[in-house]
Design an enzyme around this catalytic site. Structure first.
Site, short mmCIF file in Angstrom:
data_model
loop_
_atom_site.label_atom_id
_atom_site.label_comp_id
_atom_site.label_asym_id
_atom_site.label_seq_id
_atom_site.Cartn_x
_atom_site.Cartn_y
_atom_site.Cartn_z
N HIS A 256 0.83 -1.21 0.00
CA HIS A 256 0.00 0.00 0.00
C HIS A 256 0.86 1.27 0.00
O HIS A 256 2.03 1.25 0.39
CB HIS A 256 -0.90 0.03 1.24
N ASP B 191 0.41 4.96 2.02
CA ASP B 191 -0.30 5.26 3.26
C ASP B 191 -1.51 6.19 3.03
O ASP B 191 -1.41 7.17 2.29
CB ASP B 191 0.65 5.92 4.28
N HIS C 238 4.69 0.12 -0.01
CA HIS C 238 5.49 -0.65 0.93
C HIS C 238 4.68 -1.80 1.51
O HIS C 238 3.45 -1.82 1.41
CB HIS C 238 6.06 0.24 2.04
N ARG D 280 5.86 5.90 14.35
CA ARG D 280 5.50 6.30 12.99
C ARG D 280 4.97 7.72 12.96
O ARG D 280 4.13 8.10 13.78
CB ARG D 280 4.41 5.34 12.50
FE LIG Z 1 2.01 1.89 5.67
#
Ligand SMILES: [Fe+2]
Length: 304
Positions: A122, A124, A280, A295
């Site tokens: 995907h 993000d 990724h 993240r």
């Molecule tokens: Fe991701």
């Protein structure tokens, strides 16, 4: 001799030129990891780096699309400060943030977890009007082996499509929704109860968002394929049923091995990737181990 239906197509030779001929850097040491994208960066201290070092980091990201910067000692404040140099951190409303740091989601896998976060190819957050242009992920605790992240170069994915298909897709938009994942397996209690990341997603938070099937990167001016199996539900103006055969063809093409690289994490590694031209995949092959990551997504423009 019997003849059979041809069910595969060999990939003609491809390359992403900066991988073979990296620019000259004076502050960073940049080591490309595949012919398609990705570079390991050593010798940098990003916790408090000067403008010249940061400029080289930005240039390396534009050229190599995904960077792995080794041996960084970053506390949450330093990671947020570094993120702000790229742009405004984008709060992510689908998980409880790290206490005291609304910009950070802690992605946590405990030894007994069955499912990980990001375990499908995907880009993000395509369900947002302005999806993150960049994502920064920092390794706090990493398994000795396993838990790698793979990336795929979506400039190459677009460039290598047949000309008639590119023509068909040019100007076409697709409808993206987080409910695509969360109304399926990812949203089930079986998954939620077996992942330590504190997800809070509910389907009534969700809206559909249209983005171009191929977006033009605002820095490089190059087109990159911009549909994925986690968020993209259908082409605009078409039903799911009409859309899925071609979407599946694009998703399969987008992760051709020659377009990819794979990084191995260590504690203290910072990954920085450009969501506008890469996909990724978080490998879920570390059962029995703990993995803790911080993240921060960085807000982008509306894709065009
Ligand atoms: Fe991701």
């Amino acid at each position: 001799m019997p003849t059979y239906q041809q069910t595969y197509r060999m990939q003609p030779a491809t390359a992403h030129p900066p991988q073979q001929s990296p620019a000259r850097y004076t502050r960073l040491s940049v080591h490309p990891v595949s012919g398609a994208l990705g570079a390991e960066v050593t010798g940098a201290e990003l916790g408090d780096c000067d403008a010249a070092t940061f400029a080289e980091l930005e240039r390396a990201l534009t050229d190599h699309l995904a960077l792995f910067v080794r041996d960084q000692a970053l506390d949450p404040e330093q990671q947020i400060a570094l993120a702000r140099r790229f742009g405004p951190p984008m709060p992510w409303p689908y998980a409880k943030p790290l206490p005291g740091y609304p910009e950070i989601t802690e992605l946590r896998s405990e030894p007994e977890d069955q499912y990980n976060f990001g375990g499908s190819w995907h880009q993000d957050s395509l369900n947002f009007e302005r999806p993150p242009k960049i994502t920064m992920l920092y390794g706090v605790e990493c398994p000795e082996v396993g838990g790698d992240t793979s990336f795929s170069n979506q400039y190459l994915a677009w460039d290598t499509l047949a000309e008639d298909l590119k023509e068909k897709l040019t100007g076409l938009k697709a409808v993206n929704s987080a409910a695509k994942s969360y109304s399926g397996q990812v949203g089930t209690d079986e998954v939620k109860d077996h992942t330590a990341t504190p997800l809070t997603f509910t389907l009534d938070q969700e809206q559909e968002m249209e983005h171009p099937v191929a977006q033009t990167h605002p820095v490089t001016g190059r087109k990159a394929l911009y549909v994925n199996n986690a968020f993209t539900a259908r082409f605009s103006g078409m039903s799911e049923e009409e859309s899925l055969p071609l979407l599946h063809q694009l998703w399969e093409h987008a992760i051709t091995p020659e377009f990819t690289c794979r990084f191995r994490w260590q504690k203290g590694t910072l990954a920085i990737w450009d969501n506008r031209c890469t996909m990724h995949y978080a490998h879920n092959d570390y059962a029995g181990c703990r993995r803790v990551m911080r993240r921060i997504p960085i807000e982008g423009d509306r894709p065009v």
